[in-house]
Write a protein that holds these residues in place. Structure first.
Motif, PDB file in Angstrom:
ATOM      1  N   TRP A 111       0.827  -1.211   0.000  1.00 55.72           N
ATOM      2  CA  TRP A 111       0.000   0.000   0.000  1.00 55.72           C
ATOM      3  C   TRP A 111       0.858   1.256   0.000  1.00 55.72           C
ATOM      4  CZ3 TRP A 111      -5.276   0.525  -0.408  1.00 55.72           C
ATOM      5  CH2 TRP A 111      -6.022  -0.664  -0.362  1.00 55.72           C
ATOM      6  N   TYR A 112       1.948   1.247   0.735  1.00 53.87           N
ATOM      7  CA  TYR A 112       2.823   2.424   0.800  1.00 53.87           C
ATOM      8  C   TYR A 112       3.339   2.759  -0.596  1.00 53.87           C
ATOM      9  CZ  TYR A 112       6.798   5.392   1.856  1.00 53.87           C
ATOM     10  OH  TYR A 112       7.682   6.426   1.878  1.00 53.87           O
ATOM     11  N   GLN A 113       3.871   1.769  -1.290  1.00 55.16           N
ATOM     12  CA  GLN A 113       4.380   2.009  -2.647  1.00 55.16           C
ATOM     13  C   GLN A 113       3.251   2.422  -3.590  1.00 55.16           C
ATOM     14  OE1 GLN A 113       7.491   2.102  -3.842  1.00 55.16           O
ATOM     15  NE2 GLN A 113       8.201   1.794  -1.756  1.00 55.16           N
ATOM     16  N   HIS A 114       2.097   1.855  -3.399  1.00 52.29           N
ATOM     17  CA  HIS A 114       0.954   2.163  -4.269  1.00 52.29           C
ATOM     18  C   HIS A 114       0.552   3.638  -4.168  1.00 52.29           C
ATOM     19  CE1 HIS A 114      -2.378   0.928  -6.793  1.00 52.29           C
ATOM     20  NE2 HIS A 114      -3.181   1.617  -5.997  1.00 52.29           N
ATOM     21  N   PHE A 115       0.590   4.172  -2.969  1.00 55.79           N
ATOM     22  CA  PHE A 115       0.170   5.564  -2.759  1.00 55.79           C
ATOM     23  C   PHE A 115       1.257   6.577  -3.060  1.00 55.79           C
ATOM     24  CE2 PHE A 115      -3.245   4.071   0.403  1.00 55.79           C
ATOM     25  CZ  PHE A 115      -4.209   4.073  -0.577  1.00 55.79           C
ATOM     26  N   LYS A 116       2.494   6.126  -3.269  1.00 60.40           N
ATOM     27  CA  LYS A 116       3.595   7.054  -3.557  1.00 60.40           C
ATOM     28  C   LYS A 116       3.452   7.706  -4.910  1.00 60.40           C
ATOM     29  CE  LYS A 116       7.927   6.371  -2.605  1.00 60.40           C
ATOM     30  NZ  LYS A 116       9.208   5.739  -2.439  1.00 60.40           N
TER      31      LYS A 116
END
Length: 116
Positions: A111-116
């Motif tokens: 999720w972190y990478q997705h929202f970056k």
């Protein structure tokens, strides 16, 4: 309910955001049968228009159903009014949906990478 919000004065921006998050959760419970959670972030301290809420759900199908529900979208926008979020910023605040299926497919479940 987030008990940490009680440490912030009702008129503070952080408290308004935490109240909005709680209200979004209460509303989504009536529309979503899947497990979900609410993420938020932004530079609201620089300008209140820099705020994003993500309603994170499990399936792409539910995401699509929620995104096209105009009654739900109107109720979500009204939560900003109810919590006295600054009027000039309301139209810029993003409230959107994302699914675990999409994150798995596009960002290897991160999720972190997705929202970056």
């Amino acid at each position: 309910m987030n008990i940490f919000k009680l440490f912030y004065p009702k008129s503070s921006m952080k408290r308004k955001i935490l109240d909005i998050k709680d209200d979004i959760e209460k509303l989504i419970m009536h529309y979503c049968e899947e497990k979900f959670w609410i993420e938020w972030y932004g530079a609201y301290d620089i300008d209140p228009k820099h705020l994003v809420f993500w309603i994170c759900i499990q399936s792409d199908e539910m995401k699509l159903n929620l995104k096209v529900n105009s009654e739900l979208i109107n109720k979500l926008r009204n939560i900003l009014i109810k919590n006295n979020y600054p009027e000039q910023a309301r139209q810029y605040v993003s409230i959107d949906f994302e699914s675990q299926e999409t994150v798995n497919r596009e960002s290897a479940g991160n999720w972190y990478q997705h929202f970056k």
